[in-house]
Design a protein around this motif. Structure first.
Motif, PDB file in Angstrom:
ATOM      1  N   GLN A 158       1.009  -1.230  -0.426  1.00 57.64           N
ATOM      2  CA  GLN A 158      -0.136   0.194  -0.247  1.00 57.64           C
ATOM      3  C   GLN A 158       1.090   1.508  -0.022  1.00 57.64           C
ATOM      4  O   GLN A 158       0.521   2.370  -0.201  1.00 57.64           O
ATOM      5  CB  GLN A 158      -1.060   0.164   1.361  1.00 57.64           C
ATOM      6  CG  GLN A 158      -1.921   0.964   1.378  1.00 57.64           C
ATOM      7  CD  GLN A 158      -1.147   2.090   2.090  1.00 57.64           C
ATOM      8  OE1 GLN A 158      -0.380   2.139   2.446  1.00 57.64           O
ATOM      9  NE2 GLN A 158      -1.656   3.581   2.248  1.00 57.64           N
ATOM     10  N   ALA A 159       2.041   1.303   1.181  1.00 62.61           N
ATOM     11  CA  ALA A 159       3.253   2.220   1.081  1.00 62.61           C
ATOM     12  C   ALA A 159       3.333   2.340  -0.450  1.00 62.61           C
ATOM     13  O   ALA A 159       3.132   3.961  -0.952  1.00 62.61           O
ATOM     14  CB  ALA A 159       4.309   2.127   2.061  1.00 62.61           C
ATOM     15  N   LEU A 160       4.174   1.407  -1.359  1.00 66.09           N
ATOM     16  CA  LEU A 160       5.170   1.596  -2.040  1.00 66.09           C
ATOM     17  C   LEU A 160       3.970   2.383  -3.240  1.00 66.09           C
ATOM     18  O   LEU A 160       3.819   3.152  -4.321  1.00 66.09           O
ATOM     19  CB  LEU A 160       4.924   0.240  -2.528  1.00 66.09           C
ATOM     20  CG  LEU A 160       5.839   0.495  -3.964  1.00 66.09           C
ATOM     21  CD1 LEU A 160       6.845   1.561  -4.320  1.00 66.09           C
ATOM     22  CD2 LEU A 160       6.197  -0.892  -4.736  1.00 66.09           C
ATOM     23  N   LEU A 161       2.366   1.599  -3.320  1.00 64.79           N
ATOM     24  CA  LEU A 161       1.621   2.098  -4.934  1.00 64.79           C
ATOM     25  C   LEU A 161       1.099   3.834  -4.568  1.00 64.79           C
ATOM     26  O   LEU A 161       0.591   4.403  -5.233  1.00 64.79           O
ATOM     27  CB  LEU A 161       0.569   1.482  -4.309  1.00 64.79           C
ATOM     28  CG  LEU A 161       0.795  -0.288  -4.890  1.00 64.79           C
ATOM     29  CD1 LEU A 161      -0.260  -0.453  -4.857  1.00 64.79           C
ATOM     30  CD2 LEU A 161       1.336  -0.487  -6.032  1.00 64.79           C
ATOM     31  N   GLU A 162       1.425   4.453  -3.000  1.00 62.86           N
ATOM     32  CA  GLU A 162       1.061   5.261  -2.686  1.00 62.86           C
ATOM     33  C   GLU A 162       1.751   6.908  -3.202  1.00 62.86           C
ATOM     34  O   GLU A 162       1.614   7.862  -3.271  1.00 62.86           O
ATOM     35  CB  GLU A 162       0.309   5.576  -1.618  1.00 62.86           C
ATOM     36  CG  GLU A 162      -0.640   5.219  -0.627  1.00 62.86           C
ATOM     37  CD  GLU A 162      -2.203   5.596  -1.869  1.00 62.86           C
ATOM     38  OE1 GLU A 162      -1.792   7.495  -1.883  1.00 62.86           O
ATOM     39  OE2 GLU A 162      -2.729   4.892  -2.352  1.00 62.86           O
ATOM     40  N   THR A 163       3.370   6.297  -3.706  1.00 58.47           N
ATOM     41  CA  THR A 163       4.562   7.090  -3.835  1.00 58.47           C
ATOM     42  C   THR A 163       4.169   7.121  -5.214  1.00 58.47           C
ATOM     43  O   THR A 163       3.591   7.138  -6.338  1.00 58.47           O
ATOM     44  CB  THR A 163       5.524   6.214  -3.915  1.00 58.47           C
ATOM     45  OG1 THR A 163       5.738   5.227  -4.826  1.00 58.47           O
ATOM     46  CG2 THR A 163       6.465   5.999  -3.128  1.00 58.47           C
ATOM     47  N   PRO A 164       4.674   8.506  -5.651  1.00 58.98           N
ATOM     48  CA  PRO A 164       4.262  10.149  -6.773  1.00 58.98           C
ATOM     49  C   PRO A 164       4.587   8.213  -8.317  1.00 58.98           C
ATOM     50  O   PRO A 164       4.535   8.800  -9.072  1.00 58.98           O
ATOM     51  CB  PRO A 164       5.002  10.437  -6.701  1.00 58.98           C
ATOM     52  CG  PRO A 164       5.210  10.719  -5.366  1.00 58.98           C
ATOM     53  CD  PRO A 164       5.181   9.822  -4.834  1.00 58.98           C
ATOM     54  N   ASP A 165       5.830   7.708  -8.506  1.00 63.72           N
ATOM     55  CA  ASP A 165       6.236   7.024  -9.440  1.00 63.72           C
ATOM     56  C   ASP A 165       6.317   5.767  -8.872  1.00 63.72           C
ATOM     57  O   ASP A 165       7.503   5.140  -8.638  1.00 63.72           O
ATOM     58  CB  ASP A 165       7.013   7.780  -9.479  1.00 63.72           C
ATOM     59  CG  ASP A 165       7.775   6.851 -11.164  1.00 63.72           C
ATOM     60  OD1 ASP A 165       6.983   5.315 -11.579  1.00 63.72           O
ATOM     61  OD2 ASP A 165       8.016   7.686 -12.770  1.00 63.72           O
ATOM     62  N   PRO A 166       4.830   4.953  -8.419  1.00 61.26           N
ATOM     63  CA  PRO A 166       5.870   3.237  -7.380  1.00 61.26           C
ATOM     64  C   PRO A 166       7.132   2.674  -8.514  1.00 61.26           C
ATOM     65  O   PRO A 166       7.617   1.678  -8.113  1.00 61.26           O
ATOM     66  CB  PRO A 166       4.231   2.893  -7.966  1.00 61.26           C
ATOM     67  CG  PRO A 166       3.352   3.324  -7.937  1.00 61.26           C
ATOM     68  CD  PRO A 166       3.393   4.309  -8.238  1.00 61.26           C
ATOM     69  N   ALA A 167       7.069   2.251  -9.778  1.00 64.54           N
ATOM     70  CA  ALA A 167       7.757   1.493 -10.772  1.00 64.54           C
ATOM     71  C   ALA A 167       9.369   2.350 -10.330  1.00 64.54           C
ATOM     72  O   ALA A 167      10.146   1.331 -10.009  1.00 64.54           O
ATOM     73  CB  ALA A 167       7.812   1.693 -12.297  1.00 64.54           C
ATOM     74  N   ALA A 168       9.455   4.040 -10.581  1.00 61.64           N
ATOM     75  CA  ALA A 168      10.439   3.943 -10.333  1.00 61.64           C
ATOM     76  C   ALA A 168      10.845   4.050  -8.706  1.00 61.64           C
ATOM     77  O   ALA A 168      12.522   3.397  -8.522  1.00 61.64           O
ATOM     78  CB  ALA A 168      10.842   5.687 -10.864  1.00 61.64           C
ATOM     79  N   THR A 169       9.929   4.143  -7.781  1.00 62.97           N
ATOM     80  CA  THR A 169      10.623   3.951  -6.138  1.00 62.97           C
ATOM     81  C   THR A 169      10.236   2.498  -6.428  1.00 62.97           C
ATOM     82  O   THR A 169      11.751   2.424  -5.507  1.00 62.97           O
ATOM     83  CB  THR A 169       9.176   4.300  -5.256  1.00 62.97           C
ATOM     84  OG1 THR A 169       8.838   5.953  -6.133  1.00 62.97           O
ATOM     85  CG2 THR A 169       9.658   3.757  -4.041  1.00 62.97           C
ATOM     86  N   ALA A 170      10.069   1.851  -6.840  1.00 59.67           N
ATOM     87  CA  ALA A 170      10.512   0.286  -6.140  1.00 59.67           C
ATOM     88  C   ALA A 170      11.983   0.306  -7.274  1.00 59.67           C
ATOM     89  O   ALA A 170      12.809  -0.747  -6.524  1.00 59.67           O
ATOM     90  CB  ALA A 170       9.706  -1.013  -6.700  1.00 59.67           C
ATOM     91  N   ARG A 171      12.159   0.927  -8.391  1.00 58.01           N
ATOM     92  CA  ARG A 171      13.616   0.041  -8.794  1.00 58.01           C
ATOM     93  C   ARG A 171      14.739   0.609  -7.901  1.00 58.01           C
ATOM     94  O   ARG A 171      16.391  -0.002  -7.827  1.00 58.01           O
ATOM     95  CB  ARG A 171      14.130   1.057 -10.376  1.00 58.01           C
ATOM     96  CG  ARG A 171      12.760   0.019 -11.314  1.00 58.01           C
ATOM     97  CD  ARG A 171      13.331   0.641 -13.423  1.00 58.01           C
ATOM     98  NE  ARG A 171      12.312   0.126 -13.741  1.00 58.01           N
ATOM     99  CZ  ARG A 171      11.156   0.824 -14.378  1.00 58.01           C
ATOM    100  NH1 ARG A 171      10.824   1.978 -14.079  1.00 58.01           N
ATOM    101  NH2 ARG A 171      10.580  -0.132 -15.661  1.00 58.01           N
TER     102      ARG A 171
END
Length: 383
Positions: A46-59
């Motif tokens: 849930q916290a990851l998907l609330e970030t502005p750009d989840p794909a970039a955050t995950a990478r």
């Protein structure tokens, strides 16, 4: 077959796994390496998907390797034990929602369920009657359009109007709660049938991940198990038909939207499904998102807005065109599951979801809910 092989090296795949002796972890797939990216900044999906750009955050997330994809698969079996390294559903705090009657082909089968009052012995005769009147006339109809309303008038005159046709070609989508947050299961787990059901089937579907702002941020695969007899007896039994122990599977990974993958790819997705029974029975099916009656973005808009908020976001099953009519046990009764059926759902860009069918009373009891997750994360210093 492994649950995933990267179609592109830069695709952003994230998921959740159970780490032995630790608990739930947020992971990224790097080739064949499973990387734990759980942190105070993103302790949950849930916290990851609330970030502005989840794909970039995950990478960009720092993490460490906790195993390989092959090792994760090996631990994700019913025989491996509860504390093995194994897949969890990618969803954690999100509501699990589902949309129904979104494809013309399965829409007709829902009408048959209703007309047969949930009795598989009556299905063949009802199917012949309904097919003679409806045929392929529902294909390509835009829900809520003038043409749809004309078809509604014809069906009403024939005595065949149905609550399923109302949500299938009427202006309002059917969106219901499939199960509570934390109740969906992941790759390799058993999926549960309520023991009173005698007529049921899998439903291979695309599942969208939507954040609290209503933004669609990723997609994965799902099996929205369907109890045809319960729902056919009465629409008021939908809760009993849809929400039981281990009533749906999601996974294996969530593919996050980026410049290489987005909603248009979902709209073009082609799902394949195979059922293999312990009795030697096999059945293959297909569901093409190009034939969906409602656009996925419209279903999301009907789910979240000023009329309804989801502060933790939600995962949304988009429905299926798959409604098996192949006879399994007796002529004219069509398909129904047997315990031990292995259901594999695959899509080129999303991988493969595989689960074994059990009675809900035989699947592990659901004991690790939201409160348990919060206690676990707090104990690990992640909150």
């Amino acid at each position: 077959m492994l649950p995933h092989s990267n179609p592109t090296s830069d695709a952003a795949f994230v998921g959740r796994v159970w780490r032995p002796g630790i608990g739930p972890a947020l992971v990224r797939l790097d080739g064949e390496a499973v990387i734990d990216i759980t942190s105070r900044a993103v302790p949950t999906m849930q916290a990851l998907l609330e970030t502005p750009d989840p794909a970039a955050t995950a990478r960009d997330a720092q993490g460490h390797t906790i195993g390989t994809l092959a090792g994760l698969v090996a631990g994700s079996t019913e025989a491996a034990g509860e504390d093995s390294l194994h897949f969890l559903s990618p969803a954690d705090l999100q509501a699990i929602k589902a949309s129904g009657v979104t494809f013309a082909e399965s829409m007709v089968e829902r009408v048959i369920e209703e007309q047969a009052a949930g009795d598989p012995d009556r299905a063949e005769a009802v199917r012949a009657k309904v097919g003679a009147i409806i045929g392929e006339s529902l294909s390509g109809i835009e829900p809520g359009s003038d043409r749809a309303m004309k078809v509604k008038s014809v069906l009403q005159a024939e005595g065949l109007w149905s609550q399923y046709l109302e949500v299938g070609i009427g202006p309002d989508a059917e969106v219901f709660t499939k199960c509570p947050p934390m109740a969906s299961v992941g790759w390799g787990a058993g999926v549960g049938l309520h023991p009173i059901s005698k007529w049921n089937n899998p439903e291979p579907e695309i599942v969208l991940a939507v954040n609290s702002k209503g933004k669609i941020v990723g997609a994965t695969l799902g099996n929205d198990v369907n109890l045809r007899d319960l729902e056919g007896r009465s629409a008021l039994l939908l809760g009993k038909a849809k929400d039981n122990n281990a009533s749906c599977a999601i996974g294996p990974f969530l593919r996050l939207f980026d410049t290489g993958f987005g909603l248009d790819d979902v709209r073009r997705a082609e799902l394949s499904m195979k059922i293999v029974g312990e009795d030697g029975f096999t059945l293959e099916g297909h569901s093409s998102m190009t034939k969906i009656s409602r656009d996925p973005a419209d279903i999301v808009r009907q789910t979240i807005g000023r009329h309804h908020q989801y502060p933790d976001g939600f995962f949304l099953f988009l429905g299926t065109m798959f409604a098996p009519v192949d006879d399994r046990d007796a002529p004219g009764q069509g398909f129904t599951h047997h315990a031990g059926d292995v259901v594999s759902i695959s899509e080129a860009a999303l991988g493969e979801l595989r689960n074994t069918v059990r009675l809900s009373t035989e699947c592990p009891e659901w004991t690790f809910g939201t409160a348990a997750l919060m206690r676990n994360l707090a104990g690990r210093g992640l909150l």
